[in-house]
Design a protein around this motif. Structure first.
Motif, PDB file in Angstrom:
ATOM      1  N   ILE A   1     -31.013  23.374-112.301  1.00  0.00           N
ATOM      2  CA  ILE A   1     -32.264  22.889-111.703  1.00  0.00           C
ATOM      3  C   ILE A   1     -32.130  21.418-111.342  1.00  0.00           C
ATOM      4  CG2 ILE A   1     -34.711  22.453-112.121  1.00  0.00           C
ATOM      5  CD1 ILE A   1     -34.709  24.910-113.971  1.00  0.00           C
ATOM      6  N   ALA A   2     -31.568  20.624-112.245  1.00  0.00           N
ATOM      7  CA  ALA A   2     -31.420  19.188-112.000  1.00  0.00           C
ATOM      8  C   ALA A   2     -30.561  18.930-110.767  1.00  0.00           C
ATOM      9  CB  ALA A   2     -30.809  18.516-113.221  1.00  0.00           C
ATOM     10  N   GLU A   3     -29.477  19.678-110.653  1.00  0.00           N
ATOM     11  CA  GLU A   3     -28.592  19.500-109.499  1.00  0.00           C
ATOM     12  C   GLU A   3     -29.311  19.848-108.201  1.00  0.00           C
ATOM     13  OE1 GLU A   3     -24.192  21.013-107.907  1.00  0.00           O
ATOM     14  OE2 GLU A   3     -25.028  21.805-109.780  1.00  0.00           O
ATOM     15  N   ARG A   4     -30.102  20.897-108.227  1.00  0.00           N
ATOM     16  CA  ARG A   4     -30.812  21.321-107.014  1.00  0.00           C
ATOM     17  C   ARG A   4     -31.937  20.352-106.666  1.00  0.00           C
ATOM     18  NH1 ARG A   4     -31.837  22.148-102.688  1.00  0.00           N
ATOM     19  NH2 ARG A   4     -32.686  23.999-101.667  1.00  0.00           N
ATOM     20  N   VAL A   5     -32.721  19.941-107.640  1.00  0.00           N
ATOM     21  CA  VAL A   5     -33.854  19.043-107.385  1.00  0.00           C
ATOM     22  C   VAL A   5     -33.365  17.712-106.828  1.00  0.00           C
ATOM     23  CG1 VAL A   5     -35.694  17.703-108.509  1.00  0.00           C
ATOM     24  CG2 VAL A   5     -35.396  20.124-109.067  1.00  0.00           C
ATOM     25  N   ALA A   6     -32.202  17.264-107.265  1.00  0.00           N
ATOM     26  CA  ALA A   6     -31.665  15.973-106.828  1.00  0.00           C
ATOM     27  C   ALA A   6     -31.263  15.955-105.355  1.00  0.00           C
ATOM     28  CB  ALA A   6     -30.466  15.589-107.690  1.00  0.00           C
ATOM     29  N   THR A   7     -31.301  17.093-104.684  1.00  0.00           N
ATOM     30  CA  THR A   7     -30.861  17.143-103.274  1.00  0.00           C
ATOM     31  C   THR A   7     -31.962  16.781-102.291  1.00  0.00           C
ATOM     32  OG1 THR A   7     -31.410  19.511-103.030  1.00  0.00           O
ATOM     33  CG2 THR A   7     -29.191  18.952-103.836  1.00  0.00           C
ATOM     34  N   GLN A   8     -33.225  16.720-102.750  1.00  0.00           N
ATOM     35  CA  GLN A   8     -34.328  16.431-101.833  1.00  0.00           C
ATOM     36  C   GLN A   8     -35.264  15.380-102.433  1.00  0.00           C
ATOM     37  OE1 GLN A   8     -36.023  19.616 -99.378  1.00  0.00           O
ATOM     38  NE2 GLN A   8     -35.002  21.097-100.729  1.00  0.00           N
ATOM     39  N   THR A   9     -36.066  14.770-101.574  1.00  0.00           N
ATOM     40  CA  THR A   9     -37.031  13.765-102.030  1.00  0.00           C
ATOM     41  C   THR A   9     -38.254  14.449-102.648  1.00  0.00           C
ATOM     42  OG1 THR A   9     -38.274  13.708 -99.958  1.00  0.00           O
ATOM     43  CG2 THR A   9     -36.324  12.268-100.128  1.00  0.00           C
ATOM     44  N   LEU A  10     -39.056  13.642-103.307  1.00  0.00           N
ATOM     45  CA  LEU A  10     -40.265  14.191-103.929  1.00  0.00           C
ATOM     46  C   LEU A  10     -41.194  14.779-102.874  1.00  0.00           C
ATOM     47  CD1 LEU A  10     -41.864  14.551-106.591  1.00  0.00           C
ATOM     48  CD2 LEU A  10     -43.035  12.411-106.043  1.00  0.00           C
TER      49      LEU A  10
ATOM     50  N   CYS B   1     -46.114  26.601-111.314  1.00  0.00           N
ATOM     51  CA  CYS B   1     -46.252  25.538-112.326  1.00  0.00           C
ATOM     52  C   CYS B   1     -45.233  24.417-112.092  1.00  0.00           C
ATOM     53  CB  CYS B   1     -46.121  26.092-113.744  1.00  0.00           C
ATOM     54  SG  CYS B   1     -47.298  27.401-114.138  1.00  0.00           S
ATOM     55  N   VAL B   2     -45.113  24.000-110.849  1.00  0.00           N
ATOM     56  CA  VAL B   2     -44.246  22.880-110.471  1.00  0.00           C
ATOM     57  C   VAL B   2     -45.100  21.857-109.737  1.00  0.00           C
ATOM     58  CG1 VAL B   2     -42.252  22.150-109.113  1.00  0.00           C
ATOM     59  CG2 VAL B   2     -42.225  24.369-110.281  1.00  0.00           C
ATOM     60  N   GLU B   3     -45.134  20.625-110.252  1.00  0.00           N
ATOM     61  CA  GLU B   3     -45.962  19.581-109.643  1.00  0.00           C
ATOM     62  C   GLU B   3     -45.234  18.245-109.658  1.00  0.00           C
ATOM     63  OE1 GLU B   3     -48.562  20.347-108.110  1.00  0.00           O
ATOM     64  OE2 GLU B   3     -49.207  22.258-109.000  1.00  0.00           O
ATOM     65  N   PRO B   4     -45.570  17.361-108.713  1.00  0.00           N
ATOM     66  CA  PRO B   4     -44.941  16.037-108.676  1.00  0.00           C
ATOM     67  C   PRO B   4     -45.478  15.141-109.793  1.00  0.00           C
ATOM     68  CG  PRO B   4     -46.695  16.161-107.061  1.00  0.00           C
ATOM     69  CD  PRO B   4     -46.555  17.545-107.635  1.00  0.00           C
ATOM     70  N   VAL B   5     -44.646  14.226-110.253  1.00  0.00           N
ATOM     71  CA  VAL B   5     -45.094  13.181-111.175  1.00  0.00           C
ATOM     72  C   VAL B   5     -45.681  12.062-110.326  1.00  0.00           C
ATOM     73  CG1 VAL B   5     -44.411  11.486-112.902  1.00  0.00           C
ATOM     74  CG2 VAL B   5     -43.408  13.780-112.938  1.00  0.00           C
TER      75      VAL B   5
ATOM     76  N   THR C   1     -48.037   8.517-109.643  1.00  0.00           N
ATOM     77  CA  THR C   1     -48.550   7.290-110.255  1.00  0.00           C
ATOM     78  C   THR C   1     -50.053   7.446-110.453  1.00  0.00           C
ATOM     79  OG1 THR C   1     -49.054   6.212-108.157  1.00  0.00           O
ATOM     80  CG2 THR C   1     -46.794   5.979-108.993  1.00  0.00           C
ATOM     81  N   VAL C   2     -50.658   6.544-111.212  1.00  0.00           N
ATOM     82  CA  VAL C   2     -52.100   6.607-111.420  1.00  0.00           C
ATOM     83  C   VAL C   2     -52.842   6.466-110.097  1.00  0.00           C
ATOM     84  CG1 VAL C   2     -54.077   5.524-112.550  1.00  0.00           C
ATOM     85  CG2 VAL C   2     -51.913   5.742-113.785  1.00  0.00           C
ATOM     86  N   SER C   3     -52.388   5.550-109.245  1.00  0.00           N
ATOM     87  CA  SER C   3     -53.042   5.358-107.946  1.00  0.00           C
ATOM     88  C   SER C   3     -52.907   6.584-107.070  1.00  0.00           C
ATOM     89  CB  SER C   3     -52.456   4.137-107.230  1.00  0.00           C
ATOM     90  OG  SER C   3     -52.710   2.955-107.972  1.00  0.00           O
ATOM     91  N   GLU C   4     -51.733   7.231-107.118  1.00  0.00           N
ATOM     92  CA  GLU C   4     -51.543   8.461-106.353  1.00  0.00           C
ATOM     93  C   GLU C   4     -52.420   9.584-106.901  1.00  0.00           C
ATOM     94  OE1 GLU C   4     -46.858   7.919-104.953  1.00  0.00           O
ATOM     95  OE2 GLU C   4     -47.358   8.889-106.860  1.00  0.00           O
ATOM     96  N   ALA C   5     -52.513   9.662-108.228  1.00  0.00           N
ATOM     97  CA  ALA C   5     -53.353  10.695-108.844  1.00  0.00           C
ATOM     98  C   ALA C   5     -54.804  10.525-108.413  1.00  0.00           C
ATOM     99  CB  ALA C   5     -53.236  10.631-110.363  1.00  0.00           C
ATOM    100  N   ALA C   6     -55.265   9.275-108.310  1.00  0.00           N
ATOM    101  CA  ALA C   6     -56.650   9.013-107.899  1.00  0.00           C
ATOM    102  C   ALA C   6     -56.944   9.518-106.501  1.00  0.00           C
ATOM    103  CB  ALA C   6     -56.941   7.513-107.984  1.00  0.00           C
TER     104      ALA C   6
END
Length: 352
Positions: free
Chosen positions: A287-296, A309-313, A315-320
């Motif tokens: 999974i790590a190898e695959r996820v590292a191939t594209q941007t968020l 059940c996959v979501e971006p991490v 920032t607080v400002s982005e969450a707002a």
């Protein structure tokens, strides 16, 4: 419709975070809160950067919806004022070390003689009893002593200093509000007040929940990256090509199957159901190898319509600015009293 707690009046003697956050929740639900502020003891949140103009952002948020009365509690006049006020108040919240309010002449035993219906909540690091009752501490110490920190973080780097105050808020503040409202319900039934003793260490220990059950009843001591939910499985965070992070919580078979299909890892699907640590490590590496191939942003587009059940991490400002939190009204604008408005976190409790 009146606010749920509109009939309750609270005297708040607390400073910093746990007590003020608890009384903020009560105020947001409609209680009338009067803060008692010392003239010679500065609340650190008042001078803690960052500032929004002349206002500390933390202090502005924590004092929302409250009134303030400045009293020097070391003077007889102030003690008399508190005794007069408490006749008309339902709840006292304080955060001094055990015995301080008694020495000031306004402890629970004194105030309950004036108002037998009084609910008195004392929030401390270690509680009113026990060998640590008078010991100083902060959030990081309560998480350490409660066992919470022992199974957080990475096996090779140890527990992280968290970005939120778990023991203070999830422990002290939330348990204080639950205890207070439970006492309010009992008072409706019996007419009697209560002393509510909240230890942030006790509350943090209770937050161990499933990990605590495993240790106490199952004899399995939780360790970092040793369990299903703390990094010991593919349930984890993965770094994207642009240095951001993607959260993967695809535990159930239908979700893990979709995850593997979307990532092009269909051959790895059986590993998602295999609890063998070696199998989990292989899946995590894939999974790590695959996820590292594209941007968020690219992964956000890929998973936008995939229920896995996959979501971006964020920032607080982005969450707002996230459409879900915006739809829930979790960012509000508050009048600061000087003609300007400040954006703040909204109330997380909804009533139909």
């Amino acid at each position: 419709m009146p606010s749920p707690l509109h009939s309750l009046k609270v005297l708040d003697f607390s400073t910093l975070l746990p007590g003020p956050y608890a009384t903020l929740l009560l105020a947001d639900l409609g209680a009338e809160v009067l803060r008692i502020e010392a003239p010679d003891r500065v609340d650190l949140t008042k001078v803690m950067p960052p500032f929004d103009g002349a206002h500390s952002t933390a202090f502005s948020y924590l004092t929302r919806g409250k009134r303030t009365l400045t009293l020097n509690l070391k003077t007889p006049e102030a003690v008399a004022e508190v005794k007069a006020l408490v006749r008309d108040y339902d709840i006292v919240v304080e955060q001094f070390r055990p015995g301080v309010m008694d020495r000031l002449g306004i402890g629970y035993k004194t105030l309950r003689q004036i108002n037998p219906r009084l609910i008195y909540c004392a929030i401390t690091g270690y509680g009113q009893t026990g060998p640590y009752r008078l010991r100083a501490g902060h959030d990081i110490n309560y998480l350490a002593l409660s066992g919470v920190a022992s199974h957080c973080g990475r096996a090779d780097s140890g527990p992280p200093p968290l970005g939120i105050q778990v023991a203070d808020v999830a422990g002290g503040s939330h348990h204080a509000v639950m205890g207070i409202l439970a006492a309010v319900i009992r008072r409706q039934q019996t007419g009697e007040g209560a002393f509510v003793d909240i230890s942030m260490t006790d509350a943090a220990f209770a937050l161990n929940a499933m990990a605590g059950a495993a240790a106490l009843a199952g004899g399995v001591e939780p360790v970092p990256e040793g369990g299903l939910l703390n990094g010991g499985s593919f349930y984890d965070y993965y770094q994207t090509r642009d240095g951001r992070w993607l959260s993967v919580g695809s535990l159930e078979p239908q979700f893990s199957a979709r995850l593997c299909e979307v990532l092009g890892l269909s051959d790895h699907k059986p590993l998602a159901l295999n609890q063998d640590p070696a199998a989990q490590r292989r899946l995590k590496a894939a999974i790590a190898e695959r996820v590292a191939t594209q941007t968020l942003d690219e992964w956000r587009a890929v998973f936008a319509d995939v229920d896995a059940c996959v979501e971006p991490v964020l920032t607080v400002s982005e969450a707002a600015e996230h459409p879900q939190l915006k739809a829930r009204g979790m960012v509000i604008e508050v009048d600061r009293g000087d003609g300007t408005r400040q954006r703040q976190i909204g109330v997380p409790i909804r009533f139909a």
